[in-house]
Design a protein around this motif. Structure first.
Motif, mmCIF file in Angstrom:
data_model
loop_
_atom_site.group_PDB
_atom_site.id
_atom_site.type_symbol
_atom_site.label_atom_id
_atom_site.label_comp_id
_atom_site.label_asym_id
_atom_site.label_seq_id
_atom_site.Cartn_x
_atom_site.Cartn_y
_atom_site.Cartn_z
ATOM 1 N N ILE A 91 -2.882 -31.319 -60.258
ATOM 2 C CA ILE A 91 -3.455 -29.992 -60.503
ATOM 3 C C ILE A 91 -3.603 -29.825 -62.006
ATOM 4 O O ILE A 91 -2.625 -29.627 -62.725
ATOM 5 C CB ILE A 91 -2.556 -28.882 -59.915
ATOM 6 C CG1 ILE A 91 -2.297 -29.137 -58.430
ATOM 7 C CG2 ILE A 91 -3.193 -27.504 -60.135
ATOM 8 C CD1 ILE A 91 -1.112 -28.382 -57.867
ATOM 9 N N ARG A 92 -4.864 -29.953 -62.476
ATOM 10 C CA ARG A 92 -5.136 -29.791 -63.908
ATOM 11 C C ARG A 92 -5.139 -28.314 -64.239
ATOM 12 O O ARG A 92 -5.617 -27.500 -63.447
ATOM 13 C CB ARG A 92 -6.499 -30.365 -64.263
ATOM 14 C CG ARG A 92 -6.585 -31.870 -64.200
ATOM 15 C CD ARG A 92 -8.041 -32.297 -64.424
ATOM 16 N NE ARG A 92 -8.285 -33.677 -64.099
ATOM 17 C CZ ARG A 92 -8.450 -34.168 -62.883
ATOM 18 N NH1 ARG A 92 -8.359 -33.377 -61.845
ATOM 19 N NH2 ARG A 92 -8.690 -35.443 -62.699
ATOM 20 N N ASP A 93 -4.649 -27.977 -65.440
ATOM 21 C CA ASP A 93 -4.680 -26.594 -65.907
ATOM 22 C C ASP A 93 -4.030 -25.680 -64.869
ATOM 23 O O ASP A 93 -4.585 -24.649 -64.497
ATOM 24 C CB ASP A 93 -6.129 -26.175 -66.168
ATOM 25 C CG ASP A 93 -6.255 -25.337 -67.423
ATOM 26 O OD1 ASP A 93 -5.218 -24.971 -68.006
ATOM 27 O OD2 ASP A 93 -7.393 -25.007 -67.796
ATOM 28 N N ALA A 94 -2.856 -26.077 -64.392
ATOM 29 C CA ALA A 94 -2.165 -25.369 -63.310
ATOM 30 C C ALA A 94 -1.746 -23.961 -63.721
ATOM 31 O O ALA A 94 -1.692 -23.063 -62.886
ATOM 32 C CB ALA A 94 -0.944 -26.173 -62.864
ATOM 33 N N PHE A 95 -1.441 -23.775 -64.997
ATOM 34 C CA PHE A 95 -1.107 -22.434 -65.518
ATOM 35 C C PHE A 95 -1.386 -22.431 -67.008
ATOM 36 O O PHE A 95 -1.548 -23.473 -67.623
ATOM 37 C CB PHE A 95 0.347 -22.048 -65.208
ATOM 38 C CG PHE A 95 1.387 -23.010 -65.723
ATOM 39 C CD1 PHE A 95 1.979 -22.808 -66.961
ATOM 40 C CD2 PHE A 95 1.793 -24.097 -64.964
ATOM 41 C CE1 PHE A 95 2.935 -23.697 -67.439
ATOM 42 C CE2 PHE A 95 2.750 -24.973 -65.434
ATOM 43 C CZ PHE A 95 3.336 -24.772 -66.674
ATOM 44 N N ALA A 96 -1.501 -21.210 -67.567
ATOM 45 C CA ALA A 96 -1.854 -21.089 -68.990
ATOM 46 C C ALA A 96 -0.626 -20.857 -69.844
ATOM 47 O O ALA A 96 0.401 -20.440 -69.371
ATOM 48 C CB ALA A 96 -2.839 -19.952 -69.177
ATOM 49 N N ARG B 258 -2.855 -28.282 -72.460
ATOM 50 C CA ARG B 258 -3.036 -27.933 -71.054
ATOM 51 C C ARG B 258 -1.731 -28.181 -70.320
ATOM 52 O O ARG B 258 -0.964 -29.076 -70.688
ATOM 53 C CB ARG B 258 -4.138 -28.845 -70.511
ATOM 54 C CG ARG B 258 -4.703 -28.436 -69.198
ATOM 55 C CD ARG B 258 -5.858 -29.326 -68.808
ATOM 56 N NE ARG B 258 -5.370 -30.613 -68.338
ATOM 57 C CZ ARG B 258 -6.024 -31.767 -68.494
ATOM 58 N NH1 ARG B 258 -7.173 -31.820 -69.114
ATOM 59 N NH2 ARG B 258 -5.526 -32.879 -68.022
ATOM 60 N N PHE B 259 -1.485 -27.372 -69.295
ATOM 61 C CA PHE B 259 -0.303 -27.541 -68.451
ATOM 62 C C PHE B 259 -0.763 -27.988 -67.067
ATOM 63 O O PHE B 259 -1.494 -27.262 -66.391
ATOM 64 C CB PHE B 259 0.481 -26.230 -68.349
ATOM 65 C CG PHE B 259 1.052 -25.789 -69.666
ATOM 66 C CD1 PHE B 259 2.247 -26.318 -70.128
ATOM 67 C CD2 PHE B 259 0.389 -24.863 -70.449
ATOM 68 C CE1 PHE B 259 2.772 -25.923 -71.359
ATOM 69 C CE2 PHE B 259 0.897 -24.461 -71.670
ATOM 70 C CZ PHE B 259 2.089 -24.995 -72.130
ATOM 71 N N ASP B 260 -0.362 -29.190 -66.673
ATOM 72 C CA ASP B 260 -0.737 -29.746 -65.379
ATOM 73 C C ASP B 260 0.512 -29.874 -64.506
ATOM 74 O O ASP B 260 1.636 -29.925 -65.011
ATOM 75 C CB ASP B 260 -1.349 -31.143 -65.532
ATOM 76 C CG ASP B 260 -2.705 -31.149 -66.231
ATOM 77 O OD1 ASP B 260 -3.181 -30.068 -66.636
ATOM 78 O OD2 ASP B 260 -3.276 -32.244 -66.385
ATOM 79 N N VAL B 261 0.278 -29.941 -63.196
ATOM 80 C CA VAL B 261 1.359 -30.216 -62.245
ATOM 81 C C VAL B 261 0.931 -31.411 -61.404
ATOM 82 O O VAL B 261 -0.200 -31.466 -60.922
ATOM 83 C CB VAL B 261 1.652 -28.992 -61.336
ATOM 84 C CG1 VAL B 261 2.652 -29.356 -60.241
ATOM 85 C CG2 VAL B 261 2.158 -27.815 -62.152
ATOM 86 N N VAL B 262 1.833 -32.369 -61.258
ATOM 87 C CA VAL B 262 1.621 -33.463 -60.310
ATOM 88 C C VAL B 262 2.572 -33.193 -59.159
ATOM 89 O O VAL B 262 3.785 -33.171 -59.319
ATOM 90 C CB VAL B 262 1.860 -34.858 -60.933
ATOM 91 C CG1 VAL B 262 1.819 -35.937 -59.846
ATOM 92 C CG2 VAL B 262 0.821 -35.152 -61.999
ATOM 93 N N SER B 263 1.964 -32.916 -58.009
ATOM 94 C CA SER B 263 2.695 -32.556 -56.803
ATOM 95 C C SER B 263 2.733 -33.781 -55.888
ATOM 96 O O SER B 263 1.679 -34.337 -55.564
ATOM 97 C CB SER B 263 1.930 -31.388 -56.160
ATOM 98 O OG SER B 263 2.342 -31.172 -54.855
ATOM 99 N N ILE B 264 3.935 -34.201 -55.510
ATOM 100 C CA ILE B 264 4.075 -35.377 -54.637
ATOM 101 C C ILE B 264 4.753 -34.933 -53.345
ATOM 102 O O ILE B 264 5.886 -34.458 -53.360
ATOM 103 C CB ILE B 264 4.892 -36.498 -55.323
ATOM 104 C CG1 ILE B 264 4.266 -36.865 -56.675
ATOM 105 C CG2 ILE B 264 4.998 -37.714 -54.401
ATOM 106 C CD1 ILE B 264 5.104 -37.842 -57.504
#
Length: 116
Positions: free
Chosen positions: A111-116, A97-103
Motif C-alpha cells: 500500500i503506497r502512500d498509506a497515510f500522510a 512517503r509512508f507505505d505499508v506492506v501487508s502480509i
C-alpha cells in the motif's frame, strides 16, 4: 520442533517485504528505531524517501494486517521518520512517503502512500 518467536517471525517477514520491494524498484535498507518508535524499512523509490511499516498475520481471523497500523502507530512512525530525517541531515523539502506492506499468510500487498 522449534517454534520461532514473534521477533524472529517479524524479522523474516521484514526481509520478505524488503525483497518484494527491491524486485519492484524500491531500494530498501535496514530498520531505524528510537525508544519512542521504529520504522521497519527505509528506502528510495524514485525521488521519494519511503518509510515502510511491515504487518503480518497468519490468517484474517484477527483482522487484516494493514488495519493494525492505526492512528497512534502512524503518529509514532511519523515522529520517528522526522527524527531520522533530522539526524541524517536530509534537506527540509525531501519528498517522503509512508507505505505499508501487508502480509496475510503468503499474500503480499503493498500500500503506497498509506497515510500522510
Amino acid at each position: 520442533e522449534y517454534k520461532e518467536n514473534k521477533r524472529e517471525t517479524g524479522t523474516r517477514k521484514e526481509e520478505l517485504a524488503a525483497d518484494f520491494l527491491t524486485r519492484r524498484g524500491v531500494n530498501s535498507g535496514a530498520e531505524f528505531s528510537l525508544r519512542q518508535g521504529e520504522i521497519d524499512l527505509i528506502g528510495m523509490d524514485g525521488q521519494y524517501l519511503v518509510f515502510v511499516e511491515v504487518k503480518y498475520r497468519k490468517t484474517a481471523r484477527n483482522g487484516m494486517p494493514a488495519e493494525a497500523v492505526g492512528h497512534i502507530k502512524q503518529q509514532r512512525i511519523r515522529y520517528t521518520a522526522q527524527f531520522y530525517l533530522y539526524s541524517r541531515h536530509y534537506r527540509e523539502d525531501m519528498p517522503c512517503r509512508f507505505d505499508v506492506v501487508s502480509i496475510l499468510g503468503d499474500q503480499i500487498n503493498w500500500i503506497r502512500d498509506a497515510f500522510a
